[in-house]
Design an enzyme around this catalytic site. Structure first.
Site, short mmCIF file in Angstrom:
data_model
loop_
_atom_site.label_atom_id
_atom_site.label_comp_id
_atom_site.label_asym_id
_atom_site.label_seq_id
_atom_site.Cartn_x
_atom_site.Cartn_y
_atom_site.Cartn_z
N ASN A 127 34.58 50.13 -34.59
CA ASN A 127 33.64 49.73 -33.55
C ASN A 127 34.19 48.45 -32.95
O ASN A 127 34.12 47.38 -33.55
CB ASN A 127 32.26 49.51 -34.17
CG ASN A 127 31.20 49.25 -33.12
OD1 ASN A 127 31.52 49.01 -31.95
ND2 ASN A 127 29.95 49.26 -33.53
N ARG A 187 33.72 54.37 -32.09
CA ARG A 187 32.46 54.34 -31.36
C ARG A 187 32.78 53.92 -29.92
O ARG A 187 33.31 52.83 -29.70
CB ARG A 187 31.52 53.33 -31.99
CG ARG A 187 30.28 53.15 -31.19
CD ARG A 187 29.30 52.26 -31.86
NE ARG A 187 28.04 52.36 -31.15
CZ ARG A 187 27.29 51.33 -30.82
NH1 ARG A 187 27.64 50.11 -31.17
NH2 ARG A 187 26.18 51.52 -30.16
N HIS A 198 22.48 54.95 -27.84
CA HIS A 198 22.09 55.17 -29.25
C HIS A 198 22.15 56.65 -29.63
O HIS A 198 21.50 57.08 -30.58
CB HIS A 198 20.65 54.70 -29.55
CG HIS A 198 20.45 53.22 -29.56
ND1 HIS A 198 19.25 52.65 -29.21
CD2 HIS A 198 21.26 52.19 -29.90
CE1 HIS A 198 19.33 51.33 -29.32
NE2 HIS A 198 20.56 51.03 -29.73
N ARG A 214 16.06 41.88 -24.89
CA ARG A 214 16.02 42.58 -23.59
C ARG A 214 14.58 42.92 -23.22
O ARG A 214 13.77 43.30 -24.07
CB ARG A 214 16.83 43.88 -23.66
CG ARG A 214 18.31 43.68 -23.62
CD ARG A 214 19.06 44.98 -23.78
NE ARG A 214 19.99 44.88 -24.88
CZ ARG A 214 20.47 45.92 -25.57
NH1 ARG A 214 20.10 47.15 -25.28
NH2 ARG A 214 21.32 45.72 -26.55
N GLU A 258 25.17 55.19 -38.49
CA GLU A 258 26.05 55.56 -37.38
C GLU A 258 27.49 55.75 -37.84
O GLU A 258 28.18 56.64 -37.35
CB GLU A 258 25.96 54.50 -36.28
CG GLU A 258 24.67 54.63 -35.49
CD GLU A 258 24.47 53.55 -34.45
OE1 GLU A 258 24.02 52.45 -34.83
OE2 GLU A 258 24.78 53.79 -33.28
#
Ligand code: AMP
Length: 383
Positions: free
Chosen positions: A7, A76, A165, A226, A368
């Site tokens: 990642n 990823r 996601h 956010r 993940e």
């Protein structure tokens, strides 16, 4: 089969080495042979670039690998645009295609490309697979991905809803189906990925048919920093007040959400403050749980009746108080939380609703890295 999961961020490189043939759900950690993060890439005192960072990773891995070799690398990749609906074997053309998507994910895709290039250069004979955050959402129908704006915004700029996601939502939907004794394609439900980034996905027959994040990961729910949904005119208003695009970007992506409402983006701190009587923290939890419940109600309709509502990620898996606040708002759907089950900390997929609940509430830990490793193995394994 040994898969190295990468990642790659603009100044960091996270890695995890997994044996995908070790199926140990009780302690999925046993499948993890090594993991770590190299930070400060391009900063003083850190590696000068991703290639040098990979040198550090290589040194760490050498000790663990002994005479075994890495069979494949899974990356990823945040944005797969409209092209990538599945994980793909990487070659130069694929890397260029990911690079062409840079304008859609200017913070993430360029960093992913650096990781892909560094590994291709270092291990040219090891197959690499790109696993996209957007891919699972490629099944969303046009009625859900279209914004009601002039067509050239879509045809010229690619402005539409993509969703993110995806790897997590797909993995969790599959595990939730398992927990309910269903095949993955029999699962209709709402998956809630509640971490620092927050998104909800409407899953019908195992496929994503709507999701709360849109053109970027800013749309939708209240997140750590956010804002999620706001009236777009606010941006225009701020622009006219003289705020630059970069300032507005920073305001909505890094200065908003729980951090703006409660002064912290750590859910534990917000719940503690609310319990201690802090009015702003209490209101932050109300705003976040109210908006989430509204989306769950909408997606319950979208999927034609959810068979489960599933909580995952940092907050979804660990914050019993936040789950309880959301559950409380779902009374109109006949949802009944089991307070005792909800309060038990566990790393296992589990039911937290009462038997009489019309819709079961589940907690399913996401993973993940595991999902990326398994997807990578599926692509490179000879059939
Ligand atoms: P993630 O992005 O999935 O790593 O999730 C990060 C979020 O999970 C942060 O808001 C954390 O405050 C929250 N989180 C992690 N552990 C806990 C916990 N034990 N209780 C409440 N929130 C938690």
């Amino acid at each position: 089969m040994l898969v190295l999961v990468i990642n790659s961020g603009s100044s960091s490189l996270k890695y995890q080495l997994r044996d995908v043939d070790t199926h140990d759900d009780e302690a999925s950690s046993r499948a993890v042979l090594a993991e770590g993060i190299v930070e400060r890439i391009g900063f003083e005192g850190g590696p000068s670039d991703h290639a040098e960072a990979l040198g550090h990773v290589d040194a760490e891995l050498a000790a663990v690998l002994g005479d075994r070799t890495i069979d494949a690398v899974g990356h990823r990749v945040v944005h797969g645009g409209e092209r990538f609906a599945e994980p793909v074997l990487v070659n130069n053309e694929i890397i260029r295609a990911i690079e062409r998507l840079n304008p859609l994910a200017p913070l993430h895709n360029p960093a992913n490309v650096l990781g892909l290039r560094a590994i291709s250069a270092k291990w040219p004979d090891t197959p690499q697979v790109a696993v996209f955050d957007t891919a699972y959402h490629r099944t969303i129908p046009e009625r859900a991905w279209r914004y009601a704006v002039p067509d050239w915004l879509y045809t010229h700029h690619g402005i539409r809803r993509y969703g993110f996601h995806g790897t997590s939502h797909q993995y969790v939907a599959t595990r939730a189906a398992e927990l309910l004794g269903l095949e993955p394609d029999e699962f209709d439900g709402v998956v809630l990925h509640l971490g620092n980034g927050v998104s909800a996905t409407a899953v019908q027959a195992g496929k994503s048919i709507d999701t709360s994040m849109g053109f970027t990961p800013l749309e939708g729910l209240v997140m750590g920093t956010r804002s999620g949904d706001v009236d777009p005119s606010i941006l225009v208003f701020l622009g006219r007040q003289g705020h630059s695009p970069d300032e507005i970007d920073d305001l909505l992506n890094r200065q908003s959400g729980l951090k703006a409402l409660a002064g912290s983006n750590d859910m534990r701190a917000v719940v503690e403050a609310a319990d201690a009587g802090d009015r702003r923290a209490a209101m932050a939890l109300e705003v976040a749980s109210y908006r989430l419940a509204k989306y769950i109600g909408g997606y319950h309709v979208s999927v034609g009746g959810a068979k489960a509502v599933v909580f995952t990620a940092g907050i979804g898996e660990n914050s019993a108080p936040f789950r309880a606040r959301v559950a409380e708002r779902l009374g109109a759907l006949g949802v009944v939380l089991d307070g005792a089950l909800n309060a038990v900390p566990s790393k296992e997929p589990r039911v937290i609703s009462a038997p009489e609940s019309d819709i079961p509430l589940l907690v399913v830990p996401t993973d993940e890295e595991r999902a990326i490793a398994e997807a990578t193995a599926a692509v490179v394994r000879p059939t």
